[in-house]
Write a protein that holds these residues in place. Structure first.
Motif, PDB file in Angstrom:
ATOM      1  N   HIS A  33     117.976 -39.659  19.617  1.00  0.00           N
ATOM      2  CA  HIS A  33     117.461 -40.600  20.623  1.00  0.00           C
ATOM      3  C   HIS A  33     118.546 -41.613  20.958  1.00  0.00           C
ATOM      4  O   HIS A  33     118.274 -42.800  21.057  1.00  0.00           O
ATOM      5  N   ASP A  88     109.100 -42.459  18.634  1.00  0.00           N
ATOM      6  CA  ASP A  88     110.434 -42.959  18.968  1.00  0.00           C
ATOM      7  C   ASP A  88     110.635 -44.244  18.160  1.00  0.00           C
ATOM      8  O   ASP A  88     110.030 -45.277  18.455  1.00  0.00           O
ATOM      9  N   HIS A 129     120.355 -46.783  22.437  1.00  0.00           N
ATOM     10  CA  HIS A 129     119.222 -46.822  23.374  1.00  0.00           C
ATOM     11  C   HIS A 129     119.629 -47.188  24.797  1.00  0.00           C
ATOM     12  O   HIS A 129     118.883 -47.816  25.548  1.00  0.00           O
ATOM     13  N   HIS A 172     105.483 -45.205  19.673  1.00  0.00           N
ATOM     14  CA  HIS A 172     106.520 -46.053  19.089  1.00  0.00           C
ATOM     15  C   HIS A 172     105.875 -46.808  17.936  1.00  0.00           C
ATOM     16  O   HIS A 172     104.838 -47.473  18.153  1.00  0.00           O
ATOM     17  N   ASP A 226     112.480 -46.873  17.685  1.00  0.00           N
ATOM     18  CA  ASP A 226     113.521 -47.670  18.352  1.00  0.00           C
ATOM     19  C   ASP A 226     113.871 -48.957  17.601  1.00  0.00           C
ATOM     20  O   ASP A 226     114.985 -49.467  17.750  1.00  0.00           O
TER      21      ASP A 226
HETATM   22 ZN   LIG Z   1     113.111 -45.169  22.801  1.00  0.00          ZN
END
Ligand SMILES: [Zn+2]
Length: 292
Positions: free
Chosen positions: A93, A22, A97, A245, A24
């Motif tokens: 995703h 992920d 967020h 992550h 992010d």
């Molecule tokens: Zn995330």
């Protein structure tokens, strides 16, 4: 019926591993209102981590699935292009967020469309898979994913080694029995906090809670490998999904531990796939006619 040779029987056992990242960067911190320089730099470290993860995946010849928020695509296009260049799957995703459970249906749909447009610009096609920020779907999410042509979701925890069909319309009321809704065509690729790097490793302090994190990377990777060993011991066909992550796993000692895990998985016969490919394989098994 002829007896299948042993080698064929062995081949009928398939134990799939999906590595998912992920990506992010700063989006999760901004969504939580943590916009002072240090938390933002913590997310920025994801750019360092992503380069390390891409190099490691390349050295193992493994394709993975990267869930990339629209925010990261717009803010760090070069880093996202590197993911695409290496042949990895890019999946949805959100844009900013924000968990769907905190959005109205209209807000959720607008965010779904905006992030999908960013993915289409980056990769040339829309996402096939979705994972919600912070793993909290709304009552509308499954409907919206079906309406927007998604093949799979990876946000639910109802199984560990077998994908299943996501339901919509489960009915719950305090003091009443559980009433499951209808199964849909959307394939659920289940996940777990126990197979996510974040709670094991990240130290988070807020006004009300402390998440200690900072566990031994090798111990966590041993646990993760035991999950694979148990899958291999108990099911002939299964999918195990790990969630990471880049800003978390990208620390040096964690990268060494991850490298050890990948080597162990490879030696134990794991078949590495993207979630998209594993979902397609699962769908084939779910809908295959019974063998005679
Ligand atoms: Zn995330």
């Amino acid at each position: 019926m002829p007896v299948a040779p042993v080698s064929t029987l062995r081949e009928s056992k398939v134990h799939i591993v999906c590595l998912t990242f992920d990506f992010d960067t700063q989006s999760g911190f901004i969504a939580r209102g943590m916009t002072t320089p240090t938390p933002l730099s913590r997310g920025e470290f994801g750019l360092v981590g992503a380069r390390r993860v891409l190099a490691l995946l390349k050295s193992f010849g493994v394709r993975a699935t990267w869930f990339i928020p629209g925010f990261t695509i717009a803010s760090h296009p070069r880093a996202c292009e590197a993911v695409v260049r290496d042949g990895h799957e890019v999946a949805h995703h959100s844009w900013a967020h924000v968990p769907p459970a905190q959005q109205s249906r209209a807000e959720e749909e607008a965010d779904l469309v905006r992030a999908n447009e960013a993915i289409a610009r980056l990769t040339g096609r829309k996402a096939r898979g979705y994972r919600s920020p912070a793993w909290d779907l709304s009552e509308s999410t499954i409907d919206l994913l079906l309406a927007h042509g998604f093949q799979y979701d990876s946000s639910l925890m109802g199984a560990d080694y077998w994908p299943y069909r996501a339901r919509r319309g489960d009915r719950v009321a305090l003091g009443e029995p559980y009433r499951p809704g209808e199964e849909t065509a959307l394939i659920e690729m289940p996940i777990s906090w126990s197979l996510d790097d974040f709670p094991h490793f990240e130290f988070v302090r807020t006004a009300t809670t402390v998440l200690p994190g900072l566990q031994s990377a090798r111990t966590v990777m041993e646990n993760w490998f035991d999950e694979f060993r148990y899958m291999r011991k108990t099911v002939d066909w299964g999918v195990l999904t790990y969630t990471m992550h880049p800003y978390v796993i990208g620390r040096g000692y964690r990268m060494l531990a991850l490298e050890g895990l990948l080597q162990n998985l490879k030696d134990a016969g794991a078949v590495f796939m993207t979630l998209e490919d594993a979902a397609a394989a699962a769908r084939e098994r779910m809908f295959a006619p019974p063998s005679s």
